[in-house]
Design an enzyme around this catalytic site. Structure first.
Site, PDB file in Angstrom:
ATOM      1  N   TYR A 177     -14.873 -10.949   0.985  1.00  0.00           N
ATOM      2  CA  TYR A 177     -15.552  -9.683   0.640  1.00  0.00           C
ATOM      3  C   TYR A 177     -16.846  -9.937  -0.129  1.00  0.00           C
ATOM      4  CZ  TYR A 177     -11.689  -6.763   2.233  1.00  0.00           C
ATOM      5  OH  TYR A 177     -10.760  -6.136   3.017  1.00  0.00           O
ATOM      6  N   ASP A 202      -6.891  -2.206  -7.236  1.00  0.00           N
ATOM      7  CA  ASP A 202      -7.426  -2.744  -5.985  1.00  0.00           C
ATOM      8  C   ASP A 202      -7.782  -4.206  -6.202  1.00  0.00           C
ATOM      9  OD1 ASP A 202      -8.495  -1.540  -3.184  1.00  0.00           O
ATOM     10  OD2 ASP A 202      -9.699  -3.256  -3.810  1.00  0.00           O
ATOM     11  N   ARG A 223      -6.276  12.365  -5.530  1.00  0.00           N
ATOM     12  CA  ARG A 223      -7.512  11.828  -4.966  1.00  0.00           C
ATOM     13  C   ARG A 223      -8.566  12.933  -4.764  1.00  0.00           C
ATOM     14  NH1 ARG A 223     -11.124  10.012  -3.585  1.00  0.00           N
ATOM     15  NH2 ARG A 223     -11.631   8.381  -2.088  1.00  0.00           N
ATOM     16  N   ARG A 270       0.832  -1.220   0.000  1.00  0.00           N
ATOM     17  CA  ARG A 270       0.000   0.000   0.000  1.00  0.00           C
ATOM     18  C   ARG A 270       0.863   1.265   0.000  1.00  0.00           C
ATOM     19  NH1 ARG A 270      -5.345  -1.917   1.502  1.00  0.00           N
ATOM     20  NH2 ARG A 270      -6.041   0.148   1.012  1.00  0.00           N
ATOM     21  N   ARG A 303      -2.935   7.223   0.810  1.00  0.00           N
ATOM     22  CA  ARG A 303      -3.318   8.461   1.501  1.00  0.00           C
ATOM     23  C   ARG A 303      -2.246   9.091   2.374  1.00  0.00           C
ATOM     24  NH1 ARG A 303      -8.676   5.683   3.556  1.00  0.00           N
ATOM     25  NH2 ARG A 303      -7.055   4.106   3.701  1.00  0.00           N
TER      26      ARG A 303
HETATM   27  O1  CP3 Z   1      -0.011  -0.863  -2.650  1.00  0.00           O
HETATM   28  C1  CP3 Z   1      -0.283   0.020  -3.460  1.00  0.00           C
HETATM   29  O2  CP3 Z   1       0.255   1.133  -3.385  1.00  0.00           O
HETATM   30  C2  CP3 Z   1      -1.221  -0.270  -4.616  1.00  0.00           C
HETATM   31  C3  CP3 Z   1      -2.590   0.019  -4.366  1.00  0.00           C
HETATM   32  C4  CP3 Z   1      -3.511  -0.921  -3.586  1.00  0.00           C
HETATM   33  C5  CP3 Z   1      -4.816  -0.484  -3.205  1.00  0.00           C
HETATM   34  N1  CP3 Z   1      -5.452  -1.558  -2.659  1.00  0.00           N
HETATM   35  C6  CP3 Z   1      -5.385   0.862  -3.428  1.00  0.00           C
HETATM   36  C7  CP3 Z   1      -6.369   1.351  -2.426  1.00  0.00           C
HETATM   37  C8  CP3 Z   1      -3.369  -2.252  -3.187  1.00  0.00           C
HETATM   38  C9  CP3 Z   1      -2.180  -3.195  -3.301  1.00  0.00           C
HETATM   39  C10 CP3 Z   1      -4.606  -2.647  -2.607  1.00  0.00           C
HETATM   40  C11 CP3 Z   1      -4.879  -4.012  -2.110  1.00  0.00           C
HETATM   41  C12 CP3 Z   1      -6.064  -4.267  -1.295  1.00  0.00           C
HETATM   42  N2  CP3 Z   1      -7.304  -3.718  -1.400  1.00  0.00           N
HETATM   43  C13 CP3 Z   1      -6.120  -5.228  -0.257  1.00  0.00           C
HETATM   44  C14 CP3 Z   1      -5.011  -6.161   0.131  1.00  0.00           C
HETATM   45  C15 CP3 Z   1      -3.959  -5.476   0.921  1.00  0.00           C
HETATM   46  C16 CP3 Z   1      -4.276  -5.298   2.366  1.00  0.00           C
HETATM   47  O3  CP3 Z   1      -4.066  -4.160   2.844  1.00  0.00           O
HETATM   48  O4  CP3 Z   1      -4.667  -6.242   3.019  1.00  0.00           O
HETATM   49  C17 CP3 Z   1      -7.411  -5.184   0.286  1.00  0.00           C
HETATM   50  C18 CP3 Z   1      -7.919  -6.021   1.447  1.00  0.00           C
HETATM   51  C19 CP3 Z   1      -8.153  -4.235  -0.461  1.00  0.00           C
HETATM   52  C20 CP3 Z   1      -9.587  -3.870  -0.314  1.00  0.00           C
HETATM   53  C21 CP3 Z   1      -9.758  -2.460   0.098  1.00  0.00           C
HETATM   54  N3  CP3 Z   1      -9.484  -1.371  -0.716  1.00  0.00           N
HETATM   55  C22 CP3 Z   1     -10.248  -1.973   1.328  1.00  0.00           C
HETATM   56  C23 CP3 Z   1     -10.653  -2.843   2.496  1.00  0.00           C
HETATM   57  C24 CP3 Z   1     -10.243  -0.579   1.237  1.00  0.00           C
HETATM   58  C25 CP3 Z   1     -10.781   0.409   2.253  1.00  0.00           C
HETATM   59  C26 CP3 Z   1      -9.902   0.507   3.461  1.00  0.00           C
HETATM   60  C27 CP3 Z   1      -8.889   1.585   3.308  1.00  0.00           C
HETATM   61  O5  CP3 Z   1      -7.679   1.314   3.429  1.00  0.00           O
HETATM   62  O6  CP3 Z   1      -9.330   2.727   3.096  1.00  0.00           O
HETATM   63  C28 CP3 Z   1      -9.729  -0.215  -0.024  1.00  0.00           C
HETATM   64  C29 CP3 Z   1      -9.533   1.160  -0.533  1.00  0.00           C
HETATM   65  C30 CP3 Z   1      -8.192   1.488  -1.139  1.00  0.00           C
HETATM   66  N4  CP3 Z   1      -7.540   0.727  -2.054  1.00  0.00           N
HETATM   67  C31 CP3 Z   1      -7.437   2.674  -0.894  1.00  0.00           C
HETATM   68  C32 CP3 Z   1      -6.301   2.589  -1.709  1.00  0.00           C
HETATM   69  C33 CP3 Z   1      -5.211   3.632  -1.856  1.00  0.00           C
HETATM   70  C34 CP3 Z   1      -7.790   3.810   0.062  1.00  0.00           C
HETATM   71  C35 CP3 Z   1      -9.007   4.552  -0.295  1.00  0.00           C
HETATM   72  C36 CP3 Z   1      -8.871   5.825  -1.107  1.00  0.00           C
HETATM   73  O7  CP3 Z   1      -7.818   6.253  -1.591  1.00  0.00           O
HETATM   74  O8  CP3 Z   1      -9.931   6.440  -1.244  1.00  0.00           O
END
Ligand code: CP3
Length: 343
Positions: free
Chosen positions: A149, A73, A37, A24, A28
């Site tokens: 999910y 994602d 964003r 990640r 943010r």
């Molecule tokens: O790593 C990176 O920089 C690449 C981007 C990336 C995102 N999601 C973008 C994202 C990666 C590798 C993911 C993987 C992901 N997504 C996982 C597995 C990794 C982990 O942390 O366990 C999971 C479970 C998800 C599902 C997901 N996406 C959730 C549960 C959420 C909301 C929770 C949160 O962190 O806000 C997201 C949203 C998300 N995906 C964001 C980003 C940058 C944040 C929201 C935003 O920018 O508005």
């Protein structure tokens, strides 16, 4: 070239220094990401390859990591599957049509990664060119984490609906997991063809299972996904959290590199799978510690790895949104300094 370090570690060959990246790492906690964003939603950034490419490059430039991960994602395949995906501020993902019955599984639409997720592949092609030799990681969710999910309809604390289906209707469970395994394996293989140098399978929530449940309900499907992904010859990193009780089973799924969290020591993990690379495992909250404590924790991980080829330094889970980017940069510099071969 720092790209050489990551590529060598994937093959468990000696590297000029220990490569480091953060799960990640584009997100943010970075002002550069928040600026984009502010103009586009998460899904819009993912859908527009030029924006996804730009965000992918940010941590390489700002934090100095040895590899980029494509901005996407794990839940994106839910759109072409027909599950209805939205992200709500503060509450995370929401799935409009959760899966609860056999009919729900039958209703899932076929997914062709080359067309239905072609925008991710386009972003990979763009980023690959822009990265100029810095390795690029493609990724997908593992069948279990995706199923959780799809069944819960969003994030979950105890995975009650997931386990209700798993224990109560194993036939439907295995049908769903097989669908996801094929889809994810083909999607990862397509990312490899588009230019990804490594492919990471995220099984973020698999640690909620007992070893025996993992063996029965998950292992065959993760193994299938990894075999399909590896068919093109691109190495696979298999990541999970809370897996210390069944590391041998995680390794049995076939990943080239196993990603572990901070609940297990690197030397214990490596004893469980001596023939694989290892990725990890700094607690993301260590980045909130004072610099001397953070330094000690980074050094402790380096000492456990002890210069053994095949260590990719990472966090044990995703970097948290409140992290100071300066601290992330400091960890990268520390890992590089402490592991550089003497000249
Ligand atoms: O790593 C990176 O920089 C690449 C981007 C990336 C995102 N999601 C973008 C994202 C990666 C590798 C993911 C993987 C992901 N997504 C996982 C597995 C990794 C982990 O942390 O366990 C999971 C479970 C998800 C599902 C997901 N996406 C959730 C549960 C959420 C909301 C929770 C949160 O962190 O806000 C997201 C949203 C998300 N995906 C964001 C980003 C940058 C944040 C929201 C935003 O920018 O508005």
């Amino acid at each position: 070239m720092s790209g050489d370090a990551f590529r060598a570690a994937l093959r468990r060959e000696p590297a000029p220094h220990t490569p480091v990246w953060f799960m990640r790492q584009a997100g943010r906690y970075m002002a550069e990401y928040r600026a984009i964003r502010a103009k586009a939603s998460l899904l819009e950034i993912c859908h527009r390859p030029e924006l996804a490419c730009e965000v992918t490059l940010q941590p390489v430039e700002k934090i100095g990591v040895d590899a980029a991960i494509i901005f996407a994602d794990i839940l994106l395949p839910f759109e072409p599957l027909g599950l209805g995906l939205t992200f709500t501020a503060g509450e995370g993902p929401a799935i409009a049509h959760p899966i609860r019955t056999r009919a729900d599984v039958t209703r899932l639409k076929p997914v062709d990664p080359d067309t239905d997720l072609g925008y991710v592949l386009d972003a990979i092609r763009l980023a690959k060119r822009a990265l100029n030799g810095v390795p690029l990681i493609g990724f997908a969710g593992a069948p279990f984490t995706l199923a959780s999910y799809a069944i819960e309809g969003g994030s979950s604390r105890n995975f009650a609906e997931t386990k209700t289906l798993m224990y109560g209707d194993p036939e439907t469970w295995h049908a769903l997991m097989d669908r996801f395994a094929t889809m994810v394996g083909e999607y990862l293989a397509a990312q490899g063809r588009a230019g990804a140098d490594a492919l990471q399978l995220f099984d973020s929530w698999v640690g909620c299972l007992s070893p025996d449940d993992y063996r029965r309900y998950v292992l065959p499907h993760s193994r299938k996904a990894i075999a399909l992904a590896k068919a093109g010859g691109v190495p696979v990193i298999h990541f999970g959290t809370g897996t210390s009780a069944f590391l041998d089973l995680i390794a049995a799924a076939g990943g080239d590199v196993i990603g572990v969290d901070w609940r297990v020591s690197l030397d214990d993990a490596w004893r469980a799978f001596p023939d694989r690379g290892i990725q990890g495992n700094l607690d993301p909250c260590a980045l909130f510690a004072p610099m001397n404590e953070l330094t000690a924790r980074v050094q402790d991980i380096m000492a456990q790895a002890n210069g053994r080829p095949g260590h990719i330094f990472n966090l044990g889970h995703g970097i948290l949104p409140t992290t100071d980017p300066g601290k992330a940069r400091a960890v990268v510099d520390l890992v590089h300094e402490r592991s550089a071969a003497p000249v």
